[in-house]
Design a protein around this motif. Structure first.
Motif, PDB file in Angstrom:
ATOM      1  N   THR A 259      -4.749  -7.638   1.263  1.00 45.62           N
ATOM      2  CA  THR A 259      -5.623  -7.413   1.906  1.00 45.62           C
ATOM      3  C   THR A 259      -7.178  -6.118   1.087  1.00 45.62           C
ATOM      4  OG1 THR A 259      -4.543  -6.896   3.432  1.00 45.62           O
ATOM      5  CG2 THR A 259      -6.153  -5.773   4.545  1.00 45.62           C
ATOM      6  N   ASN A 260      -6.807  -5.519   0.778  1.00 46.32           N
ATOM      7  CA  ASN A 260      -7.933  -4.428  -0.315  1.00 46.32           C
ATOM      8  C   ASN A 260      -8.616  -4.502  -1.288  1.00 46.32           C
ATOM      9  OD1 ASN A 260      -8.206  -2.145   1.966  1.00 46.32           O
ATOM     10  ND2 ASN A 260      -6.291  -2.781   2.079  1.00 46.32           N
ATOM     11  N   THR A 261      -7.894  -5.752  -1.484  1.00 50.00           N
ATOM     12  CA  THR A 261      -8.767  -6.346  -2.972  1.00 50.00           C
ATOM     13  C   THR A 261      -9.704  -7.581  -2.742  1.00 50.00           C
ATOM     14  OG1 THR A 261      -6.364  -6.870  -3.676  1.00 50.00           O
ATOM     15  CG2 THR A 261      -8.195  -7.859  -4.559  1.00 50.00           C
ATOM     16  N   LYS A 262     -10.963  -7.531  -3.166  1.00 45.21           N
ATOM     17  CA  LYS A 262     -12.104  -7.996  -2.707  1.00 45.21           C
ATOM     18  C   LYS A 262     -12.945  -8.926  -3.751  1.00 45.21           C
ATOM     19  CE  LYS A 262     -14.663  -4.030  -0.766  1.00 45.21           C
ATOM     20  NZ  LYS A 262     -15.891  -3.490  -0.563  1.00 45.21           N
TER      21      LYS A 262
ATOM     22  N   ASN B  37      -2.735   9.002   2.159  1.00 45.45           N
ATOM     23  CA  ASN B  37      -2.640  10.094   3.507  1.00 45.45           C
ATOM     24  C   ASN B  37      -4.286   9.339   4.321  1.00 45.45           C
ATOM     25  OD1 ASN B  37      -1.303  11.904   3.959  1.00 45.45           O
ATOM     26  ND2 ASN B  37      -2.118  12.864   2.133  1.00 45.45           N
ATOM     27  N   GLN B  38      -4.615   8.510   3.779  1.00 44.14           N
ATOM     28  CA  GLN B  38      -5.287   7.074   4.606  1.00 44.14           C
ATOM     29  C   GLN B  38      -4.520   6.298   5.233  1.00 44.14           C
ATOM     30  OE1 GLN B  38      -6.930   4.362   1.832  1.00 44.14           O
ATOM     31  NE2 GLN B  38      -8.216   5.830   0.606  1.00 44.14           N
ATOM     32  N   LYS B  39      -4.945   6.083   6.849  1.00 46.61           N
ATOM     33  CA  LYS B  39      -4.852   5.798   7.497  1.00 46.61           C
ATOM     34  C   LYS B  39      -4.148   4.232   7.503  1.00 46.61           C
ATOM     35  CE  LYS B  39      -6.325   8.803  11.305  1.00 46.61           C
ATOM     36  NZ  LYS B  39      -6.449   8.476  12.602  1.00 46.61           N
ATOM     37  N   SER B  40      -4.972   4.102   7.015  1.00 49.53           N
ATOM     38  CA  SER B  40      -4.381   1.511   6.655  1.00 49.53           C
ATOM     39  C   SER B  40      -3.515   1.622   5.761  1.00 49.53           C
ATOM     40  CB  SER B  40      -6.230   1.675   6.184  1.00 49.53           C
ATOM     41  OG  SER B  40      -6.244   1.832   4.974  1.00 49.53           O
ATOM     42  N   PHE B  41      -3.096   2.935   4.664  1.00 46.60           N
ATOM     43  CA  PHE B  41      -1.592   2.586   3.771  1.00 46.60           C
ATOM     44  C   PHE B  41      -0.494   2.679   4.391  1.00 46.60           C
ATOM     45  CE2 PHE B  41       0.876   3.717   0.565  1.00 46.60           C
ATOM     46  CZ  PHE B  41       0.284   3.102  -0.754  1.00 46.60           C
ATOM     47  N   PRO B  42       0.178   1.549   4.479  1.00 46.71           N
ATOM     48  CA  PRO B  42       1.767   2.053   5.162  1.00 46.71           C
ATOM     49  C   PRO B  42       2.700   2.774   4.590  1.00 46.71           C
ATOM     50  CG  PRO B  42       1.714  -0.044   3.092  1.00 46.71           C
ATOM     51  CD  PRO B  42       0.532   0.475   2.753  1.00 46.71           C
ATOM     52  N   ILE B  43       2.990   3.698   5.173  1.00 45.70           N
ATOM     53  CA  ILE B  43       4.101   4.479   4.724  1.00 45.70           C
ATOM     54  C   ILE B  43       4.972   4.463   5.731  1.00 45.70           C
ATOM     55  CG2 ILE B  43       2.868   5.925   3.426  1.00 45.70           C
ATOM     56  CD1 ILE B  43       2.584   8.299   5.654  1.00 45.70           C
TER      57      ILE B  43
ATOM     58  N   PRO C  81       7.223   0.922   1.476  1.00 43.43           N
ATOM     59  CA  PRO C  81       7.970  -0.075   1.642  1.00 43.43           C
ATOM     60  C   PRO C  81       7.613  -1.177   0.533  1.00 43.43           C
ATOM     61  CG  PRO C  81       7.372   0.560   4.188  1.00 43.43           C
ATOM     62  CD  PRO C  81       6.155   1.468   3.041  1.00 43.43           C
ATOM     63  N   LYS C  82       8.307  -2.021  -0.022  1.00 41.61           N
ATOM     64  CA  LYS C  82       7.397  -2.365  -1.320  1.00 41.61           C
ATOM     65  C   LYS C  82       6.317  -3.489  -0.972  1.00 41.61           C
ATOM     66  CE  LYS C  82      10.014  -4.870  -4.962  1.00 41.61           C
ATOM     67  NZ  LYS C  82      10.401  -4.761  -5.829  1.00 41.61           N
ATOM     68  N   ASP C  83       7.217  -4.136   0.039  1.00 40.86           N
ATOM     69  CA  ASP C  83       6.354  -5.345   0.792  1.00 40.86           C
ATOM     70  C   ASP C  83       5.129  -5.263   1.357  1.00 40.86           C
ATOM     71  OD1 ASP C  83       7.684  -4.498   2.059  1.00 40.86           O
ATOM     72  OD2 ASP C  83       8.704  -6.372   3.870  1.00 40.86           O
ATOM     73  N   GLU C  84       4.924  -4.036   2.757  1.00 39.64           N
ATOM     74  CA  GLU C  84       4.088  -3.509   2.774  1.00 39.64           C
ATOM     75  C   GLU C  84       2.587  -3.472   1.160  1.00 39.64           C
ATOM     76  OE1 GLU C  84       3.084  -3.666   5.606  1.00 39.64           O
ATOM     77  OE2 GLU C  84       5.272  -4.495   6.138  1.00 39.64           O
ATOM     78  N   PHE C  85       3.349  -2.545   0.687  1.00 35.15           N
ATOM     79  CA  PHE C  85       2.212  -1.768  -0.631  1.00 35.15           C
ATOM     80  C   PHE C  85       1.228  -3.211  -0.940  1.00 35.15           C
ATOM     81  CE2 PHE C  85       1.970  -0.789  -4.861  1.00 35.15           C
ATOM     82  CZ  PHE C  85       1.419  -0.561  -5.061  1.00 35.15           C
ATOM     83  N   VAL C  86       2.166  -4.159  -0.826  1.00 35.16           N
ATOM     84  CA  VAL C  86       1.871  -5.646  -1.526  1.00 35.16           C
ATOM     85  C   VAL C  86       0.963  -5.817  -1.134  1.00 35.16           C
ATOM     86  CG1 VAL C  86       2.331  -7.894  -2.739  1.00 35.16           C
ATOM     87  CG2 VAL C  86       3.412  -6.394  -3.835  1.00 35.16           C
ATOM     88  N   LYS C  87       0.941  -6.139   0.359  1.00 37.48           N
ATOM     89  CA  LYS C  87       0.199  -6.698   1.543  1.00 37.48           C
ATOM     90  C   LYS C  87      -1.204  -5.662   1.727  1.00 37.48           C
ATOM     91  CE  LYS C  87       3.949  -8.043   4.472  1.00 37.48           C
ATOM     92  NZ  LYS C  87       4.682  -8.750   5.493  1.00 37.48           N
ATOM     93  N   TRP C  88      -0.838  -4.694   1.542  1.00 34.83           N
ATOM     94  CA  TRP C  88      -1.741  -4.172   1.064  1.00 34.83           C
ATOM     95  C   TRP C  88      -2.713  -3.944  -0.026  1.00 34.83           C
ATOM     96  CZ3 TRP C  88      -3.775  -0.334  -1.845  1.00 34.83           C
ATOM     97  CH2 TRP C  88      -5.097   0.724  -1.736  1.00 34.83           C
ATOM     98  N   ILE C  89      -2.200  -4.403  -0.705  1.00 40.45           N
ATOM     99  CA  ILE C  89      -3.437  -4.071  -1.975  1.00 40.45           C
ATOM    100  C   ILE C  89      -3.617  -5.887  -1.932  1.00 40.45           C
ATOM    101  CG2 ILE C  89      -3.224  -5.487  -4.492  1.00 40.45           C
ATOM    102  CD1 ILE C  89      -0.914  -3.812  -5.079  1.00 40.45           C
TER     103      ILE C  89
END
Length: 64
Positions: free
Chosen positions: A61-64, A34-40, A51-59
């Motif tokens: 992007t959000n990894t420090k 439900n976060q706006k930045s999460f790809p659904i 989408p699996k590829d967008e999920f990987v990108k999100w990970i």
């Protein structure tokens, strides 16, 4: 989940797939999607896919 298991997942993941991949609880998974930045991809009011590829990108992007 191993990389091999992850690669066998379908192109569109369910919320429960995300829950299992991230090893988080069901409530946390729904808070995450439900976060706006999460790809659904909302298929209907009750069906959500990630989408699996967008999920990987999100990970990445959000990894420090």
């Amino acid at each position: 989940m191993t990389e091999e298991e992850f690669n066998k997942l379908p192109m569109l993941l369910t919320v429960m797939d995300v829950k299992n991949i991230l090893r988080i609880g069901k409530n946390s998974a729904y808070e995450l999607i439900n976060q706006k930045s999460f790809p659904i991809l909302r298929i209907s009011e009750r069906k959500i896919r990630i989408p699996k590829d967008e999920f990987v990108k999100w990970i990445k992007t959000n990894t420090k």
